[in-house]
Structures are given as C-alpha cells and as structure tokens.
Design a protein around this motif. Structure first.
Motif, PDB file in Angstrom:
ATOM      1  N   THR A  28       0.814  -1.215   0.000  1.00  0.00           N
ATOM      2  CA  THR A  28       0.000   0.000   0.000  1.00  0.00           C
ATOM      3  C   THR A  28       0.852   1.271   0.000  1.00  0.00           C
ATOM      4  OG1 THR A  28      -0.151  -0.156   2.411  1.00  0.00           O
ATOM      5  CG2 THR A  28      -1.965  -1.084   1.130  1.00  0.00           C
ATOM      6  N   ALA A  29       2.183   1.146  -0.069  1.00  0.00           N
ATOM      7  CA  ALA A  29       3.066   2.314   0.008  1.00  0.00           C
ATOM      8  C   ALA A  29       3.177   3.013  -1.340  1.00  0.00           C
ATOM      9  CB  ALA A  29       4.446   1.897   0.496  1.00  0.00           C
ATOM     10  N   ILE A  57      -8.937  -0.643  -2.741  1.00  0.00           N
ATOM     11  CA  ILE A  57     -10.056  -1.239  -3.485  1.00  0.00           C
ATOM     12  C   ILE A  57     -10.378  -0.398  -4.713  1.00  0.00           C
ATOM     13  CG2 ILE A  57     -12.534  -1.730  -3.372  1.00  0.00           C
ATOM     14  CD1 ILE A  57     -12.057  -2.476  -0.401  1.00  0.00           C
ATOM     15  N   ALA A  58     -10.349   0.926  -4.549  1.00  0.00           N
ATOM     16  CA  ALA A  58     -10.648   1.813  -5.676  1.00  0.00           C
ATOM     17  C   ALA A  58      -9.625   1.644  -6.793  1.00  0.00           C
ATOM     18  CB  ALA A  58     -10.684   3.263  -5.188  1.00  0.00           C
ATOM     19  N   ARG A  59      -8.353   1.459  -6.430  1.00  0.00           N
ATOM     20  CA  ARG A  59      -7.311   1.270  -7.445  1.00  0.00           C
ATOM     21  C   ARG A  59      -7.482  -0.047  -8.195  1.00  0.00           C
ATOM     22  NH1 ARG A  59      -1.377   3.639  -7.221  1.00  0.00           N
ATOM     23  NH2 ARG A  59      -1.813   5.710  -6.432  1.00  0.00           N
ATOM     24  N   CYS A  60      -8.096  -1.007  -7.530  1.00  0.00           N
ATOM     25  CA  CYS A  60      -8.308  -2.324  -8.139  1.00  0.00           C
ATOM     26  C   CYS A  60      -9.776  -2.450  -8.559  1.00  0.00           C
ATOM     27  CB  CYS A  60      -7.921  -3.417  -7.165  1.00  0.00           C
ATOM     28  SG  CYS A  60      -6.203  -3.334  -6.623  1.00  0.00           S
ATOM     29  N   GLN A  67       6.546  -6.846  -2.771  1.00  0.00           N
ATOM     30  CA  GLN A  67       7.958  -6.477  -2.795  1.00  0.00           C
ATOM     31  C   GLN A  67       8.180  -5.139  -3.483  1.00  0.00           C
ATOM     32  OE1 GLN A  67       9.278  -8.320  -0.484  1.00  0.00           O
ATOM     33  NE2 GLN A  67      10.926  -9.291  -1.642  1.00  0.00           N
ATOM     34  N   ARG A  68       7.184  -4.683  -4.230  1.00  0.00           N
ATOM     35  CA  ARG A  68       7.275  -3.393  -4.915  1.00  0.00           C
ATOM     36  C   ARG A  68       6.087  -2.539  -4.512  1.00  0.00           C
ATOM     37  NH1 ARG A  68       8.733  -5.749 -10.995  1.00  0.00           N
ATOM     38  NH2 ARG A  68      10.832  -6.530 -10.456  1.00  0.00           N
ATOM     39  N   PRO A  69       6.303  -1.254  -4.287  1.00  0.00           N
ATOM     40  CA  PRO A  69       5.215  -0.403  -3.785  1.00  0.00           C
ATOM     41  C   PRO A  69       4.094  -0.232  -4.801  1.00  0.00           C
ATOM     42  CG  PRO A  69       7.123   0.934  -4.382  1.00  0.00           C
ATOM     43  CD  PRO A  69       7.570  -0.502  -4.462  1.00  0.00           C
ATOM     44  N   ALA A  70       2.961   0.255  -4.299  1.00  0.00           N
ATOM     45  CA  ALA A  70       1.783   0.429  -5.153  1.00  0.00           C
ATOM     46  C   ALA A  70       2.028   1.411  -6.280  1.00  0.00           C
ATOM     47  CB  ALA A  70       0.607   0.892  -4.293  1.00  0.00           C
ATOM     48  N   GLY A  95       1.977  -6.008  -6.066  1.00  0.00           N
ATOM     49  CA  GLY A  95       0.979  -5.923  -5.015  1.00  0.00           C
ATOM     50  C   GLY A  95      -0.441  -6.153  -5.482  1.00  0.00           C
ATOM     51  N   TYR A  96      -0.799  -5.603  -6.631  1.00  0.00           N
ATOM     52  CA  TYR A  96      -2.181  -5.699  -7.081  1.00  0.00           C
ATOM     53  C   TYR A  96      -2.568  -7.134  -7.408  1.00  0.00           C
ATOM     54  CZ  TYR A  96      -1.555  -0.668  -7.381  1.00  0.00           C
ATOM     55  OH  TYR A  96      -1.280   0.640  -7.085  1.00  0.00           O
TER      56      TYR A  96
END
Length: 322
Positions: free
Chosen positions: A11-12, A35-38, A117-120, A127-128
């Motif tokens: 989430t960073a 949730i909005a990003r996905c 391992q990688r930020p948003a 992450g997604y």
C-alpha cells in the motif's frame, strides 16, 4: 469479503514510478483507496474496507495482532455473510503475524495475508496481483478449513511453514521444506494438501502485555553469554536459541542456559539458523533444551509465549513442539 490494510509495501507510495527500494514518502493507501485502485476486482467480489491504523511490519506486534483478531470478529458479527478476510501486511514480519493469528484464529471463515515487494506506485508492482489472488483464496470455500493462509506470487502457504527468503525477489515467500499447500493460477484456486484434521486454537489473554517475555539468542562463532544475562535480567520467562544448524549453541551459551534451567526453572527451545527439522539429540537433551521441530526461531518464540501464557509445564510444552 472484508479488506484490512495493515500497511507495508503493498500500500506504500513513492514519488518515482521506478523506485522500489526507498518509498513511503508519498503516503500509503488505506483499504478503501486500495479497493478503488483495483476497480475491476469489484465486478468479482463484494469488497468491504475495514478501518485499521496501518504500521510498518517492524512495528507490528501483539497489540496489533490482538486488535486484528477483535476487528475481524466484530466485522463478521456485523456482516455475517462475509466469505473471508484479506489482510495486507509488510513482508518483513508477515510470517510472524500470520503464525500468531493462525494459532488463535477461531472464526469459521479464512483470513488471508498478503504483501508485496514493490510499492503500489511502482510500474510492474506485484501488489495488485497478490491482492487479487489473496481475494480469490479468501472467496474459496476450501480455504475456511485452513484458517489463516499466506498468498503471494501465485502460491498458498501455511503460516507455520512459510518464510521470507529474499530481500527483493518477487518469489520471496517460500516453504523450503514442504512447499506450498496450493496454487492460484489466474483466478483458479487449487489446494494440494488437505487441512489438518484438528487445529489447536490457543486461548490467549485479551491484554497483549500479558504474553510472557521470550527472547531469541542468535548463535555465532565465539558467542558468549552476555545477551543471555541481559535477557534474564530483563525478566525473560523463556529463551529460544537460533542455533548453528541443525540446532546447537556454543558451549559457553549452552552451559549458562543449562544452569538457568536447573536452578531457576527456565525454559529453552533450540531452533536453527537454517531450514528444516531440529531433532532431539543427547547433547541438547542433556542441557534440558526442547527442540523446535520445524518452527523457525521467530515462530518458536511465539509458540513458547502462547504455551507459557496458557500455564503449560515443560513436559506439555515439549509435546506441543513435537
């Protein structure tokens, strides 16, 4: 299903889309923003964001673990048709949070932890997809019998078996001895192992400060008893030894711990810096050390805390680790 954003890399946000090592300066996503990003996920799942104060993984511990348990119980009571929970978490201590929660989880739906391992904000963030696959597992009817699971990189792991193995690799979470219990391919979930016939559910004090102090001694060449003396002076009820593989302390450390066991009733669990089973042997048995079995030092520490909190005696604790 319910979504709890516990913090961490997933989430960073960083200012640079190519930054994957130094991030967080641009803030982080809460559950609702994640949730909005996905957005496309909402055509597959009914996602309910649950408010929670996120923390970096290195600051997560018993108070937050207990809060997550209470939060999940209250949420399920308010929304009884939830299929499960997804908890995002920093990867540094994800396995410890997952292990504690797996030992104390008594809800009829699964809790699935995931991280990244990688930020948003990164191009190619993992992450997604990890979040999506964790949701697929949380929605799977078979997952409930397993209780708490860890899902990353298309693999489903049991908390007792999984560990973070790489600082930056996307396939960092592995179970080196037994492997994953299942896989997520696309959005298809397949379990390869049946759940345990009966899971032990530990009843722990509501006050996290009531968990007894247990410390870890990391063994290295030339190791002495200085750290042991400091832990005992601080009131340690138990000590876990992260020993030389396959589970040994230095002679100086072993003799001091043996004296503590014999004179003051101390409890010592011998684990290993390496992976795999720590077996009983005459040397460690002679010192009075209990073998950690397949548990890593950090998980053996949690198990010893739970056993002590329940008032178990050394023979009962030995049975738990066996």
């Amino acid at each position: 299903m319910a979504v709890i954003a516990g913090g961490g890399t997933l989430t960073a946000l960083a200012l640079d889309p190519f930054e994957i090592c130094d991030y967080g300066q641009a803030g982080s996503l809460d559950a609702q923003a994640l949730i909005a990003r996905c957005g496309p996920m909402q055509t597959r799942f009914a996602l309910h964001p649950v408010p929670f104060t996120p923390l970096p993984s290195f600051d997560m511990g018993p108070p937050q673990w207990q809060e997550i348990r209470r939060l999940c119980a209250a949420t399920l009571q308010a929304v009884p048709d939830l299929s499960g929970f997804v908890l995002t978490h920093g990867t540094g201590s994800l396995e410890e949070t997952a292990f504690f929660l797996s030992c104390t989880w008594d809800l009829p739906v699964p809790l699935v932890l995931t991280g990244a391992q990688r930020p948003a904000s990164a191009l190619g963030s993992d992450g997604y997809m990890n979040f999506f696959q964790a949701a697929c597992v949380a929605a799977c009817p078979e997952a409930g019998a397993h209780g708490v699971l860890v899902v990353t990189h298309g693999e489903i792991h049991l908390p007792a078996e999984v560990t973070k193995t790489l600082n930056f690799g996307l396939d960092t979470f592995r179970a080196p001895v037994l492997g994953p219990v299942g896989l997520v391919t696309g959005e298809t979930v397949r379990f390869h192992r049946a759940p345990a016939a009966a899971r032990r559910i530990w009843r722990v004090p509501a006050d996290p400060s009531a968990l007894p102090r247990v410390d870890i001694v990391l063994c290295h060449t030339g190791g002495d008893a200085v750290a042991i003396e400091a832990f005992l002076a601080a009131g340690a009820r138990g000590i876990v030894v992260a020993g030389f593989a396959p589970g040994y302390a230095t002679g100086v450390q072993a003799r001091r711990l043996e004296r503590w066991i014999k004179e003051e009733g101390g409890l010592v669990v011998i684990a290993s810096r390496a992976q795999g089973m720590v077996m009983p042997n005459s040397r460690n048995d002679g010192h009075g050390f209990l073998p950690a079995g397949l548990l890593s030092p950090q998980k053996a520490r949690i198990m010893l805390q739970l056993a002590l909190a329940c008032g178990m005696k050394p023979p009962q604790i030995a049975d738990v680790f066996r």
